[in-house]
Write an enzyme that holds these catalytic residues in place. Structure first.
Site, PDB file in Angstrom:
ATOM      1  N   GLN A   1       1.872   6.813   0.975  1.00 51.49           N
ATOM      2  CA  GLN A   1       2.985   6.531   0.158  1.00 51.49           C
ATOM      3  C   GLN A   1       3.682   8.019  -0.222  1.00 51.49           C
ATOM      4  O   GLN A   1       4.827   7.813   0.380  1.00 51.49           O
ATOM      5  CB  GLN A   1       2.161   6.811  -1.309  1.00 51.49           C
TER       6      GLN A   1
ATOM      7  N   HIS B   1       6.989   8.053   2.681  1.00 53.54           N
ATOM      8  CA  HIS B   1       8.165   6.546   2.330  1.00 53.54           C
ATOM      9  C   HIS B   1       9.004   7.140   1.623  1.00 53.54           C
ATOM     10  O   HIS B   1       9.995   7.153   2.054  1.00 53.54           O
ATOM     11  CB  HIS B   1       7.639   5.809   0.780  1.00 53.54           C
TER      12      HIS B   1
ATOM     13  N   GLU C   1       1.637   2.215  -9.217  1.00 49.65           N
ATOM     14  CA  GLU C   1       1.793   0.916  -7.962  1.00 49.65           C
ATOM     15  C   GLU C   1       0.617   0.346  -7.847  1.00 49.65           C
ATOM     16  O   GLU C   1       0.158  -0.228  -7.837  1.00 49.65           O
ATOM     17  CB  GLU C   1       2.984   1.575  -7.859  1.00 49.65           C
ATOM     18  N   HIS C   2       0.228   1.550  -6.918  1.00 47.72           N
ATOM     19  CA  HIS C   2      -1.319   1.184  -6.068  1.00 47.72           C
ATOM     20  C   HIS C   2      -2.058   2.305  -6.910  1.00 47.72           C
ATOM     21  O   HIS C   2      -2.445   3.825  -6.974  1.00 47.72           O
ATOM     22  CB  HIS C   2      -1.016   2.174  -4.400  1.00 47.72           C
TER      23      HIS C   2
ATOM     24  N   ASP D   1       0.281  -3.289   2.006  1.00 47.48           N
ATOM     25  CA  ASP D   1       1.963  -3.336   2.573  1.00 47.48           C
ATOM     26  C   ASP D   1       1.915  -5.149   3.512  1.00 47.48           C
ATOM     27  O   ASP D   1       3.396  -5.322   3.292  1.00 47.48           O
ATOM     28  CB  ASP D   1       2.212  -2.627   3.251  1.00 47.48           C
TER      29      ASP D   1
ATOM     30  N   HIS E   1      20.111 -27.499 -40.165  1.00 47.63           N
ATOM     31  CA  HIS E   1      18.318 -27.733 -40.203  1.00 47.63           C
ATOM     32  C   HIS E   1      17.309 -28.835 -40.474  1.00 47.63           C
ATOM     33  O   HIS E   1      16.477 -29.824 -39.917  1.00 47.63           O
ATOM     34  CB  HIS E   1      17.117 -26.550 -39.522  1.00 47.63           C
TER      35      HIS E   1
END
Lengths: 433, 433
Positions: free
Chosen positions: A259, A262, A327-328, A361, A420
């Site tokens: 990670q 990145h 996230e992971h 991934d 209505h």
């Protein structure tokens, strides 16, 4: 060095809260510029897109040349090695098989009154997929966005991928081809998002836009939301690994670094019930950082955003993870399935030591577009459902209307919505004649 | 008079395109004001909320008094007539039964390699429901938002409903109680959205915010999107009715007016294959408008945004409707089920002449929070899924990693993400020892 916390520390709560609250994203405010770009594309269409492409990507195009021709796509794809092609094809096949199981079911049932209720799912007609250019031009992201759309039944799939200075990534075009996408434009930035949302003479508008991008792309997606659907606004990537002492520190170090490499804003957190193992992982990370190709990115990411948290037991590890909503999430423990039952918020879970996050991934099958920045509290990764929508269905019979219509009339009256109520009452009056 | 078009007209395409493109919403730009309000609530918490409530709602509160006490809720609920209570309870029961069928399934399967893949759905922990005050304070909307959240398993449900000048709608509190919501605050506007998103000393933050609101509320929801999840940004309501000649023009007129009476920006469109029937409906609308309580709203809505479109046949009617992608679609034809198969974009479909749209607003069972402004092209009505999120699961075995790991290494290498590749390769090396 990353922060090293223990839940036994007297100041743990304050330091953990600070870690959670830390804003990692460098939020360049480009909203005004983006508003101008969108307005320009809406007004001048292709001409604006071409000018902006020349300015930002240093690429002079004509309207006709915006789109890759079939011959150009073939020529680029031919440059890809057989090994890379085979890997992409295997990934596509696995991603397709996983997502095919996400296709939702229609439903229709009859009540005792004879009323029929249900719903039906239909695909979006046209979807645009944004693919960043340059370094962050990832063929795997093409598969992860295009295949769910294709499985959903989207008729028209469009890719916009800028080619700064004219540089094309053949793997991106091959991934597009494998995913069945033939409409690919070499434009990017906010101008591409505007073209997809509003259309130009050359590019017909789409209904939904997905895919990652820089600050300009993110701001543009936020602005066109409502005009078209968008996926999430992705933030920097993050991983949380829960590992006990029975793990190889080097494997865990590599998972954390996968990670960290990145983006300097990425975050890697290790949660362990063994302080000594935590120290061993820290050392393993340092060792790997000495030679890692992307150490100029991974080192500051780990130093500034990384964390090791020592917990009393794995139940506490799960509670810590749930507050992060990563996230992971890797569960490198003896009973990963059991521990996963205690996880309430996570984008994706990787079970056991033979499931490094990188498998997800590329090749595992599940989507790698996942909720970042704690948004797994309320959102999910990309799926087939993002390219479909549900229409609800209701059919009353005279008997059903007699049974439930009067309550509708009363509620309409209580809300002062007379028409209505009358629309139901007029029918009831006829039925009661 | 509304526009009266026929697909046979030589200028039909241009006039229909103009109808589609017409921007009905009066877009007051309140974004700067809302940004200030959110910043103020983030900085000063309760104090800011109390000041803004005094200014906008002319209501002086203390932090303690923001929340309705259990006794206050009981006292307000006691004011509701038994008939209104019974109607609300029937509606809640039917909405709950419909939405219970939306609960998604978890999945987990094993591949030949031994790899296990799947997903698991979990509820959002806390959700905030915004309920407008004053005239648009609709108890039915409380049910439509709270019940799906409750069915999803959301632990904490919060309602914010402003009470301008201290005026409370007892039906809103009863609807909250029926839906199982006990945490109700008498605050509104952008300040309520900011309090829900960021929390104050009195109001703990939530993870998801849903519910309709005015321009301030809509702008605030757009701004906090990402920090929390939001539902759609709703625009003015709309209906499209496809009706053949075998209908009572007065019933169809009332259905059109039941949208028109919501809002001057609402839109009602009749599509028919019989021009004479279209004229009869126009006359019936005029007749009803003479006495309708909300004619001051419904008349300009029908005049300015209404339309009658005469088509050659029902297949063409379906195509026209798909281009509109209406929020509500009535199919008042001999074979509504058959025609519905040709519908690709609609929020909700009402089948046959005994299913006026108002049934769906209150009592049918499906949700009445539906995509407006053509967004049914890419989005769905509110559902249980809006209060849940999906975590993907993957577990490799050594055999699975040997089978697919090398392709992941190759793809990671092609994307220049070395640590990704090493995290897989290190494990493969051990397995191949």
């Amino acid at each position: 060095m990353p922060v090293f916390l223990s839940t036994d520390d007297s100041d743990f709560e304050a330091r953990f809260a600070a870690l959670l609250a830390a804003k990692r994203e460098d939020s360049v405010d480009v909203d005004d510029i983006v508003a101008g770009i969108i307005a320009d594309v809406r007004t001048r269409g292709d001409a604006a897109v071409l000018e902006l492409t020349k300015r930002f990507d240093r690429l002079a195009l004509t309207a006709e040349a915006m789109r890759f021709s079939a011959a150009e796509i073939e020529a680029e794809c031919a440059k890809v090695s057989p090994e890379d092609r085979a890997a992409l094809e295997l990934a596509a096949e696995r991603i397709r098989a996983y997502h095919a199981r996400q296709r939702p079911e229609d439903a229709m049932w009859e009540e005792p009154t004879g009323a029929r209720l249900g719903w039906r799912w239909t695909p979006v007609t046209a979807a645009g997929l944004y693919v960043p250019g340059g370094l962050a031009s990832y063929p795997s992201s093409v598969l992860m966005n295009a295949i769910p759309a294709q499985v959903a039944g989207v008729e028209r799939l469009v890719i916009c991928c800028p080619t700064p200075d004219g540089v094309v990534n053949p793997l991106v075009l091959l991934a597009a081809k494998i995913s069945g996408v033939t409409e690919v434009y070499r434009i990017g930035g906010a101008q591409a998002i505007a073209a997809l949302a509003y259309g130009t003479d050359t590019i017909a508008p789409v209904d939904k836009i997905t895919g990652p991008g820089n600050a300009f792309v993110a701001a543009a997606k936020r602005r066109v939301f409502g005009r078209v659907g968008i996926d999430m606004i992705a933030g920097p990537s993050e991983i949380l690994v829960i590992a006990d002492r029975d793990n190889n520190p080097d494997w865990i170090a590599l998972d954390l670094l996968s990670q960290a490499e990145h983006d300097e804003s990425a975050q890697s957190i290790l949660v362990t019930d063994d302080a000594g193992f935590g120290q061993a992982v820290v050392q393993a990370v340092e060792k790997r950082l000495e030679t890692l190709e992307r150490r100029a990115i991974a080192a500051p990411s780990w130093r500034d955003n990384g964390a090791v948290i020592v917990v009393r037991d794995l139940a506490e590890a799960a509670r810590i993870s749930n507050r992060v909503a990563p996230e992971h999430l890797e569960l490198c423990v003896a009973d990963p399935e059991g521990l996963s039952q205690q996880i309430t918020h996570a984008g994706a879970i990787f079970l056991g030591q033979y499931t490094p996050e990188a498998i997800g991934d590329y090749i595992g099958g599940p989507n790698h577009v996942l909720p970042t920045a704690r948004s797994a509290r309320f959102s999910s990764g990309l799926s087939v459902l993002d390219f479909m929508k549900r229409t609800t269905l209701a059919q009353m019979t005279p008997a059903a209307l007699r049974a439930i219509g009067p309550a509708a009339v009363r509620l309409a009256t209580s809300e002062s919505l007379q028409a209505h109520g009358l629309s139901v009452q007029a029918r009831l009056d006829r039925l009661n004649d």
